[in-house]
Design a protein around this motif. Structure first.
Motif, PDB file in Angstrom:
ATOM      1  N   SER A  48       0.838  -1.210   0.000  1.00  0.00           N
ATOM      2  CA  SER A  48       0.000   0.000   0.000  1.00  0.00           C
ATOM      3  C   SER A  48       0.864   1.248   0.000  1.00  0.00           C
ATOM      4  CB  SER A  48      -0.964  -0.015   1.191  1.00  0.00           C
ATOM      5  OG  SER A  48      -0.249  -0.150   2.384  1.00  0.00           O
ATOM      6  N   ALA A  49       2.024   1.166   0.653  1.00  0.00           N
ATOM      7  CA  ALA A  49       2.920   2.329   0.649  1.00  0.00           C
ATOM      8  C   ALA A  49       3.483   2.572  -0.742  1.00  0.00           C
ATOM      9  CB  ALA A  49       4.052   2.108   1.641  1.00  0.00           C
ATOM     10  N   VAL A  50       3.756   1.479  -1.463  1.00  0.00           N
ATOM     11  CA  VAL A  50       4.258   1.610  -2.836  1.00  0.00           C
ATOM     12  C   VAL A  50       3.210   2.320  -3.695  1.00  0.00           C
ATOM     13  CG1 VAL A  50       4.810   0.331  -4.938  1.00  0.00           C
ATOM     14  CG2 VAL A  50       5.823  -0.345  -2.765  1.00  0.00           C
ATOM     15  N   ILE A  51       1.947   1.927  -3.512  1.00  0.00           N
ATOM     16  CA  ILE A  51       0.869   2.559  -4.272  1.00  0.00           C
ATOM     17  C   ILE A  51       0.799   4.052  -3.958  1.00  0.00           C
ATOM     18  CG2 ILE A  51      -1.651   2.642  -4.573  1.00  0.00           C
ATOM     19  CD1 ILE A  51      -1.534  -0.452  -4.061  1.00  0.00           C
ATOM     20  N   ASP A  52       1.032   4.380  -2.682  1.00  0.00           N
ATOM     21  CA  ASP A  52       1.031   5.792  -2.297  1.00  0.00           C
ATOM     22  C   ASP A  52       2.265   6.525  -2.797  1.00  0.00           C
ATOM     23  OD1 ASP A  52      -1.320   5.412  -1.064  1.00  0.00           O
ATOM     24  OD2 ASP A  52      -0.526   5.299   0.977  1.00  0.00           O
ATOM     25  N   GLY A  53       3.159   5.803  -3.433  1.00  0.00           N
ATOM     26  CA  GLY A  53       4.322   6.436  -4.025  1.00  0.00           C
ATOM     27  C   GLY A  53       5.502   6.614  -3.093  1.00  0.00           C
ATOM     28  N   ALA A  54       5.527   5.859  -1.992  1.00  0.00           N
ATOM     29  CA  ALA A  54       6.657   5.979  -1.067  1.00  0.00           C
ATOM     30  C   ALA A  54       7.880   5.293  -1.658  1.00  0.00           C
ATOM     31  CB  ALA A  54       6.306   5.345   0.274  1.00  0.00           C
ATOM     32  N   SER A  55       9.056   5.864  -1.410  1.00  0.00           N
ATOM     33  CA  SER A  55      10.267   5.226  -1.899  1.00  0.00           C
ATOM     34  C   SER A  55      10.598   4.034  -1.001  1.00  0.00           C
ATOM     35  CB  SER A  55      11.425   6.222  -1.871  1.00  0.00           C
ATOM     36  OG  SER A  55      11.769   6.483  -0.535  1.00  0.00           O
ATOM     37  N   TYR A  56      11.488   3.162  -1.511  1.00  0.00           N
ATOM     38  CA  TYR A  56      11.834   1.989  -0.727  1.00  0.00           C
ATOM     39  C   TYR A  56      12.493   2.378   0.578  1.00  0.00           C
ATOM     40  CZ  TYR A  56      10.621  -0.972  -4.617  1.00  0.00           C
ATOM     41  OH  TYR A  56       9.941  -1.617  -5.589  1.00  0.00           O
ATOM     42  N   PHE A  57      13.307   3.428   0.517  1.00  0.00           N
ATOM     43  CA  PHE A  57      13.971   3.837   1.745  1.00  0.00           C
ATOM     44  C   PHE A  57      12.956   4.311   2.776  1.00  0.00           C
ATOM     45  CE2 PHE A  57      16.153   6.726   4.602  1.00  0.00           C
ATOM     46  CZ  PHE A  57      17.233   5.947   4.970  1.00  0.00           C
ATOM     47  N   LYS A  58      11.946   5.028   2.259  1.00  0.00           N
ATOM     48  CA  LYS A  58      10.905   5.526   3.153  1.00  0.00           C
ATOM     49  C   LYS A  58      10.128   4.366   3.790  1.00  0.00           C
ATOM     50  CE  LYS A  58       7.862   9.491   3.177  1.00  0.00           C
ATOM     51  NZ  LYS A  58       7.055  10.404   2.385  1.00  0.00           N
ATOM     52  N   ILE A  59       9.852   3.349   2.970  1.00  0.00           N
ATOM     53  CA  ILE A  59       9.141   2.185   3.508  1.00  0.00           C
ATOM     54  C   ILE A  59       9.954   1.553   4.624  1.00  0.00           C
ATOM     55  CG2 ILE A  59       8.294  -0.129   2.981  1.00  0.00           C
ATOM     56  CD1 ILE A  59       7.760   0.866   0.139  1.00  0.00           C
ATOM     57  N   TYR A  60      11.245   1.391   4.337  1.00  0.00           N
ATOM     58  CA  TYR A  60      12.109   0.780   5.353  1.00  0.00           C
ATOM     59  C   TYR A  60      12.147   1.623   6.614  1.00  0.00           C
ATOM     60  CZ  TYR A  60      16.530   0.434   7.853  1.00  0.00           C
ATOM     61  OH  TYR A  60      17.479   0.383   8.833  1.00  0.00           O
ATOM     62  N   TRP A  61      12.417   2.921   6.420  1.00  0.00           N
ATOM     63  CA  TRP A  61      12.725   3.763   7.571  1.00  0.00           C
ATOM     64  C   TRP A  61      11.496   4.175   8.352  1.00  0.00           C
ATOM     65  CZ3 TRP A  61      16.353   4.425  10.764  1.00  0.00           C
ATOM     66  CH2 TRP A  61      16.449   5.587  11.543  1.00  0.00           C
ATOM     67  N   GLN A  62      10.381   4.482   7.595  1.00  0.00           N
ATOM     68  CA  GLN A  62       9.228   5.028   8.307  1.00  0.00           C
ATOM     69  C   GLN A  62       8.156   3.999   8.650  1.00  0.00           C
ATOM     70  OE1 GLN A  62       7.854   8.499   6.221  1.00  0.00           O
ATOM     71  NE2 GLN A  62       9.490   9.712   7.130  1.00  0.00           N
ATOM     72  N   ILE A  63       8.136   2.901   7.910  1.00  0.00           N
ATOM     73  CA  ILE A  63       7.093   1.910   8.199  1.00  0.00           C
ATOM     74  C   ILE A  63       7.651   0.697   8.937  1.00  0.00           C
ATOM     75  CG2 ILE A  63       5.340   0.402   7.190  1.00  0.00           C
ATOM     76  CD1 ILE A  63       5.127   2.397   4.921  1.00  0.00           C
ATOM     77  N   LEU A  64       8.687   0.086   8.356  1.00  0.00           N
ATOM     78  CA  LEU A  64       9.146  -1.175   8.939  1.00  0.00           C
ATOM     79  C   LEU A  64      10.033  -0.995  10.163  1.00  0.00           C
ATOM     80  CD1 LEU A  64       9.720  -3.079   5.624  1.00  0.00           C
ATOM     81  CD2 LEU A  64       7.971  -3.507   7.332  1.00  0.00           C
ATOM     82  N   PHE A  65      10.943  -0.023  10.096  1.00  0.00           N
ATOM     83  CA  PHE A  65      11.876   0.142  11.208  1.00  0.00           C
ATOM     84  C   PHE A  65      11.167   0.315  12.562  1.00  0.00           C
ATOM     85  CE2 PHE A  65      15.075   2.257  13.821  1.00  0.00           C
ATOM     86  CZ  PHE A  65      16.166   1.423  13.617  1.00  0.00           C
ATOM     87  N   PRO A  66      10.128   1.187  12.640  1.00  0.00           N
ATOM     88  CA  PRO A  66       9.429   1.312  13.923  1.00  0.00           C
ATOM     89  C   PRO A  66       8.756   0.009  14.355  1.00  0.00           C
ATOM     90  CG  PRO A  66       8.869   3.129  12.466  1.00  0.00           C
ATOM     91  CD  PRO A  66       9.629   2.150  11.645  1.00  0.00           C
ATOM     92  N   LEU A  67       8.283  -0.767  13.370  1.00  0.00           N
ATOM     93  CA  LEU A  67       7.615  -2.026  13.719  1.00  0.00           C
ATOM     94  C   LEU A  67       8.600  -3.059  14.255  1.00  0.00           C
ATOM     95  CD1 LEU A  67       5.121  -2.507  10.759  1.00  0.00           C
ATOM     96  CD2 LEU A  67       4.564  -2.041  13.140  1.00  0.00           C
ATOM     97  N   LEU A  68       9.879  -2.868  13.936  1.00  0.00           N
ATOM     98  CA  LEU A  68      10.881  -3.850  14.337  1.00  0.00           C
ATOM     99  C   LEU A  68      11.345  -3.678  15.776  1.00  0.00           C
ATOM    100  CD1 LEU A  68      13.255  -4.031  11.254  1.00  0.00           C
ATOM    101  CD2 LEU A  68      11.968  -5.909  12.244  1.00  0.00           C
ATOM    102  N   LYS A  69      10.761  -2.734  16.470  1.00  0.00           N
ATOM    103  CA  LYS A  69      11.271  -2.384  17.793  1.00  0.00           C
ATOM    104  C   LYS A  69      11.514  -3.597  18.715  1.00  0.00           C
ATOM    105  CE  LYS A  69      10.392   0.563  21.555  1.00  0.00           C
ATOM    106  NZ  LYS A  69       9.281   1.071  22.327  1.00  0.00           N
TER     107      LYS A  69
END
Lengths: 310, 286
Positions: B181-202
């Motif tokens: 869904s983030a890709v559809i919203d046009g987020a870059s891969y780095f953004k997906i990693y840093w803003q979506i997945l990284f916080p979830l990995l806590k």
């Protein structure tokens, strides 16, 4: 394959496409970890294999190294201080088994209500957090003639004359070292098992209690089956761990009086006598043994899981 | 009648089991504590006390901190502690960043070589570090990394497999629909990693930091090999000061030993729960 074809086709806007972005991210994210992996693992590994065919010191210039073929490997098996040292692993394997049994026993007790349970858990686990050198000093002190252990045994009724020199007497010193290893790691094992036991569904225990099952029955029929995998895994890990046991003899006796395990000897050959070729050959031999053990354990696991499914 | 017998039997059995339970707990607890308590007792003894009394005799005063002060100064433990903290913090930050990035690429992108990289890490985990140092030493001195804090730090970041496994495993359990869904919203891969997945990995990061933190703080073999000059000693290698001429002054040595594990003890008391669950979670990888 698709990448390179695309790369040529749309040259200008390529880095803006999804594929290009992906490649860029991959490059950015992989370059550091892979460089580190190659520099600190694979390159040294290749060097090790190469060195094992040479007679050399660290300081020997590249052109002065003497190629000796398999001589180092022959030496590993011929010299009785090298390959023979592997038999000390047997002590550590026995220790590892005792450690697992103790860990399992106390994990079972502490997973259920016990007065002061948390305190005991903490006491048993804490040794795992102490650094190796400190452990070395603590146990040199502990085992010294007339010191801690002797005093305690004396209070319990043993006379000093009958007590052995715990770190010098070759009949006992390896057991002394194994005991410290158990002291240090059993708590960590126990915490691991407690984690596994806690993840068992609570309703199972309740149902068992309703059926009037006693503790040993609960252990045998509920706990053990559900933590079988992690126990088996630890049994197998302890085999490879015992083959490469190093810390306790290194920090406590430095391998003196027949306590030098394979790696302690290898360490000495490498960094004290600087026979880098021989040490490399020793390392390669043990790596091969560990590798075989790992493959066997994979096969074993496959077999066990197939049994479980049937 | 039979029934009553059963309950009496059960009752006796229960008492015996309870007794055995606490007896074994006490015995094992004592055995775990004994080496440490004897150390603590000795650390408070004065020179004369140490020489004239039995090791298990209590010291005259538990307020005699002379040994601690002397050991702390002698082994330069203030500096050593600082070094240990620097090494630990930098290593943890770097390994979390590169570990999560690696895990992101390996779990989210399918490409030729993905499996090869995974296998390379798996194989690396089989190599015992002591054996590897025979040749890593050569490389470290070739790269002029010996006797520099940063050299040791780089090496410690490079030989880390366990946290990578934890990240991979955790990342695999995060649904990819989030990324999509983030890709559809046009987020870059780095953004997906840093803003979506990284916080979830806590939780995975906490686990990895605990496991790695313990091993880095306590590491002594490579620290001894690569940080030889005295100002570069870490907490564990600073204890080497007591080897040799002071080898039998155990009142001093015990004080040094206790100082060296006190930070670990404090962290342990404060974060018991996280440490236990970190240890348990780290083992599941298989």
């Amino acid at each position: 394959m698709e990448k390179s074809y695309k790369e040529k086709a749309v040259k200008k806007s390529f880095w803006k496409t999804r594929k290009g972005q992906q490649l860029l991210t991959m490059g950015m994210f992989l370059v550091i970890p892979l460089t580190l992996l190659v520099v600190f693992t694979y390159y040294p590994f290749a060097e090790m294999v190469k060195f094992s065919f040479y007679k050399m010191k660290y300081s020997t210039p590249v052109d002065k190294r003497v190629f000796v073929g398999f001589q180092n490997y022959i030496d590993v098996f011929k010299r009785d201080d090298c390959f023979g040292a592997l038999r000390l692993s047997l002590y550590y394997m026995v220790g590892a088994l005792i450690q697992l049994v103790l860990a399992l026993y106390f994990a079972t007790i502490l997973s259920f209500k016990a007065k002061g349970g948390n305190l005991f858990k903490g006491l048993m686990f804490f040794p795992y957090l102490i650094n190796g050198i400190a452990i070395g000093f603590i146990f040199k002190f502990f085992y010294t003639r007339g010191f801690v252990l002797d005093t305690v045994l004396h209070v319990l009724g043993a006379s000093y004359e009958n007590l052995p020199y715990w770190l010098k007497d070759q009949n006992i010193n390896n057991w002394s070292l194994v005991a410290t290893s158990v002291w240090r790691y059993f708590g960590q094992n126990m915490v691991l098992f407690i984690g596994a036991i806690m993840s068992v569904d609570d309703t199972l225990y309740e149902a068992a209690a309703l059926d009037g099952a006693n503790k040993p029955q609960i252990f045998k029929h509920i706990i053990l089956p559900s933590i079988k995998t992690i126990v088996t895994l630890n049994v197998i890990l302890s085999i490879t761990g015992s083959l490469s046991s190093f810390e306790q003899p290194y920090v406590i006796t430095n391998g003196a009086n027949g306590t030098g395990t394979y790696f302690v000897i290898m360490n000495e050959i490498a960094h004290v006598s600087q026979k880098v070729g021989l040490a490399s050959a020793m390392a390669v031999v043990l790596l091969l043994i560990i590798f075989v053990c790992t493959i066997l354990q994979k096969l074993f696991f496959k077999y066990v899981f197939r049994e479980a499914k049937d | 009648m039979a029934e009553k017998n059963m309950t009496v039997l059960n009752y006796i059995q229960k008492i015996v089991i309870t007794f055995l339970k606490y007896a074994s707990l006490l015995l094992m607890g004592t055995m775990c504590l004994l080496p440490l308590v004897s150390c603590l007792i000795t650390a408070f003894k004065t020179e004369t006390e140490y020489k004239s009394t039995n090791v298990m005799t209590l010291p005259g005063s538990f307020l005699n901190f002379d040994n601690f002060i002397k050991a702390f100064k002698l082994a330069n433990m203030g500096r050593a502690f600082l070094n240990s903290v620097i090494v630990m913090v930098v290593v943890l930050v770097i390994s979390v960043i590169i570990g999560t990035q690696l895990a992101y690429v390996l779990t989210r992108f399918s490409f030729f070589g993905n499996q090869i990289i995974r296998s390379m890490y798996l194989f690396a985990s089989l190599l015992p570090s002591v054996a590897m140092q025979v040749t890593v030493y050569n490389i470290m001195s070739g790269l002029h990394l010996v006797n520099h804090l940063y050299g040791y730090i780089i090496m410690m970041c490079g030989t880390d497999v366990i946290s990578i496994y934890i990240f991979i495993q955790f990342m695999e359990n995060i649904s990819t629909s989030l990324d999509e869904s983030a890709v559809i919203d046009g987020a870059s891969y780095f953004k997906i990693y840093w803003q979506i997945l990284f916080p979830l990995l806590k939780p995975a990061i906490v686990t990895a930091c605990i496991l790695k933190g313990v091993s880095v703080y306590n590491e002594y073999y490579c620290a001894n090999l690569y940080l030889q000059s005295k100002e570069l000693h870490t907490m564990s290698t600073s204890l080497y000061t007591f080897v040799g001429p002071m080898g039998s002054q155990y009142n001093l040595i015990c004080a040094g030993v206790i100082i060296s594990f006190t930070p670990a003890l404090i962290v342990f008391i404060l974060c018991q729960k996280q440490i236990y669950s970190g240890i348990a979670a780290g083992a599941v990888k298989g």
